[in-house]
Design a protein around this motif. Structure first.
Motif, mmCIF file in Angstrom:
data_model
loop_
_atom_site.group_PDB
_atom_site.id
_atom_site.type_symbol
_atom_site.label_atom_id
_atom_site.label_comp_id
_atom_site.label_asym_id
_atom_site.label_seq_id
_atom_site.Cartn_x
_atom_site.Cartn_y
_atom_site.Cartn_z
ATOM 1 N N PRO A 142 0.821 -1.218 0.000
ATOM 2 C CA PRO A 142 0.000 0.000 0.000
ATOM 3 C C PRO A 142 0.854 1.266 0.000
ATOM 4 C CG PRO A 142 0.085 -0.960 2.197
ATOM 5 C CD PRO A 142 0.804 -1.901 1.301
ATOM 6 N N ARG A 143 0.397 2.251 -0.731
ATOM 7 C CA ARG A 143 1.076 3.552 -0.686
ATOM 8 C C ARG A 143 0.161 4.521 0.042
ATOM 9 N NH1 ARG A 143 2.803 3.521 -6.041
ATOM 10 N NH2 ARG A 143 0.702 2.812 -6.475
ATOM 11 N N VAL A 144 0.647 5.021 1.194
ATOM 12 C CA VAL A 144 -0.172 5.936 1.988
ATOM 13 C C VAL A 144 0.480 7.320 1.964
ATOM 14 C CG1 VAL A 144 -1.136 6.409 4.264
ATOM 15 C CG2 VAL A 144 -0.899 4.043 3.490
ATOM 16 N N PHE A 145 -0.312 8.330 1.613
ATOM 17 C CA PHE A 145 0.190 9.697 1.550
ATOM 18 C C PHE A 145 -0.485 10.512 2.653
ATOM 19 C CE2 PHE A 145 0.543 7.718 -2.517
ATOM 20 C CZ PHE A 145 1.817 8.076 -2.937
ATOM 21 N N LEU A 146 0.343 11.196 3.441
ATOM 22 C CA LEU A 146 -0.193 11.971 4.563
ATOM 23 C C LEU A 146 -0.335 13.428 4.123
ATOM 24 C CD1 LEU A 146 2.210 10.563 7.329
ATOM 25 C CD2 LEU A 146 0.018 9.616 6.549
ATOM 26 N N ILE A 147 -1.530 13.959 4.231
ATOM 27 C CA ILE A 147 -1.681 15.347 3.778
ATOM 28 C C ILE A 147 -2.491 16.200 4.752
ATOM 29 C CG2 ILE A 147 -1.611 14.581 1.346
ATOM 30 C CD1 ILE A 147 -4.516 15.485 1.099
ATOM 31 N N SER A 148 -2.250 17.493 4.652
ATOM 32 C CA SER A 148 -3.119 18.435 5.349
ATOM 33 C C SER A 148 -3.692 19.363 4.299
ATOM 34 C CB SER A 148 -2.330 19.260 6.366
ATOM 35 O OG SER A 148 -3.105 20.391 6.696
#
Ligand SMILES: Nc1nc2c(ncn2[C@@H]2O[C@H](COP(=O)(O)OP(=O)(O)OP(=O)(O)O)[C@@H](O)[C@H]2O)c(=O)[nH]1
Ligand SMILES: [Mg+2]
Length: 395
Positions: free
Chosen positions: A197-203
């Motif tokens: 899985p590729r998880v991208f953390l964003i605000s």
């Protein structure tokens, strides 16, 4: 405009030389025209799904370079639930549509039925959004989507909220916290059966930070052919890397435009010793404003987004004229200057092309001149895009 040119022939011209060496200019021009038309017609559909309140509609707006509060933005907020698939065209590149889908978690249907209901086949790839945890429904959905040979990306939103509460702890370290959160989500998804899985953390409130630039980069790197170019052109310029990618894409376009303008516009330009279709050059230059977010609409959206006055961002544009001032006259003057000042490069380029194009449409110097002014214009656009980006994100 900066008219000093490097003496070394740019690499992208190898492709032009190859195309011309095959000898048939009208055929090459026709193919190029088809290619450029296709670029305008090709659509890209991005699907965003996830639980209610996860931040789907906010991400839809982010990807369109819009705030949540303007006229055509997707409605966000605790009571603005996404109930049906809604397509939101990119405000400047309407061939790119971001789809706001209701979350599977809120659906009473089985995964297959859900995918059918939202018309899965219409989308190029899926982004699953969560502000807390990804659910078992999300991983089931991902599994089915993969079976259909479509890519999935996981986005964990509201990172600002998580970091704010973590930051209260003693010995807080942002990098380590980000790493830990990423590992936590990847671990959970792997346990649920996701292989990589590729998880991208964003605000949503700080798109130039965390993984939003990486998300754009990854989406782009995994698209192929013309869709890749479509995405690169439409995506917001939040990072130096995205500006560089746009520059590369435009570089490989401008020799095509030059060839096309010289091949179809055999009318001599009054007062100049060359023949080309200036309207094609005007259009390309105007398109460059849009690609680099320097047109008034994009600048206004960026100004809204970063909470700075439009005029302040606009004042960072120093090397190119206002979009409205790109006229036939402007291009004619630029060509004249390039013939006068850029003589060395233009002549060198022209000499290089003479054996191939000279006899065919007498256009070696036209081709060299149009190429040189587009290349020089692109360099100035890039400088201004960087100036605007720096002004927008300076604290
Ligand atoms: N602090 C913070 N708030 C966010 C972020 N992303 C979204 N929000 C807020 O979370 C709330 C829900 O966001 P939406 O984008 O409307 O969520 P949604 O997934 O579209 O929700 P539904 O339409 O109900 O399914 C809104 O008030 C947003 O402003 C973020 O990254 N940080
Ligand atoms: Mg919504």
């Amino acid at each position: 405009m900066d008219n000093t040119q490097s003496k070394q022939f740019p690499k992208e011209l190898d492709e032009l030389k190859d195309a011309l060496a095959k000898g048939n200019i009208p055929d090459s021009a026709a193919k190029i025209k088809e290619e450029l038309d296709l670029l305008e017609r090709t659509t890209l559909n991005i699907a965003i799904t996830g639980l209610s309140g996860a931040g789907k509609s906010s991400l839809v707006n982010a990807l369109r370079g819009m705030t949540d509060y303007e006229e055509r933005s997707a409605k966000t907020g605790v009571t603005e639930t996404t109930k049906h698939p809604m397509g939101y065209p990119h405000p400047v590149f309407p061939n790119v549509t971001i789809w706001d889908l209701p979350g599977i978690g809120t659906s009473m249907f089985k995964v297959e039925k859900y995918l059918k209901q939202v018309g899965f086949d219409n989308y190029d790839f899926f982004i699953i959004v969560a502000s807390d945890r990804f659910t078992v429904h999300d991983s089931r959905l991902a599994h089915e989507i993969k079976k259909l040979n479509k890519k999935i990306y996981y986005v964990r939103t509201k990172l600002d909220v998580s970091l704010n509460s973590e930051a209260r702890k003693p010995n807080f370290n942002e990098m380590q916290t980000l790493k830990r959160i990423r590992e936590y989500y990847c671990g959970n998804l792997e346990k649920a059966g996701e292989s990589s899985p590729r998880v991208f953390l964003i605000s949503r409130w700080d798109l130039s930070k965390y993984d939003f630039p990486l998300l754009l980069q990854t989406l782009e790197s995994e698209l192929e052919g013309i869709k890749k170019e479509v995405l690169i052109m439409a995506m917001p310029t939040f990072s130096k890397e995205s500006i560089r990618k746009k520059q590369q894409t435009m570089e490989s376009l401008i020799w095509k435009v030059s060839l096309l303008s010289c091949a179809v516009g055999l009318t001599p330009v009054p007062g100049l010793s060359l023949a080309c279709d200036i309207a094609i050059l005007v259009k390309t230059m105007k398109d460059m404003y849009k690609v680099f977010g320097l047109d008034d609409d994009s600048l206004r959206m960026l100004a809204h987004h970063v909470g700075k006055p439009f005029d302040e961002l606009h004042s960072a544009i120093k090397n190119i004229p206002s979009g409205g001032e790109i006229t036939i006259q402007f291009v004619r003057d630029s060509l004249k200057k390039s013939l006068l000042w850029g003589t060395l490069t233009v002549v060198e380029l022209a000499l290089d092309f003479v054996p191939i194009v000279g006899s065919v449409f007498g256009g070696a110097s036209s081709l060299a001149s149009t190429y040189c002014i587009l290349k020089s214009f692109l360099r100035d656009v890039v400088k201004d895009a960087e100036n605007v980006r720096a002004k927008a994100f300076e604290r």
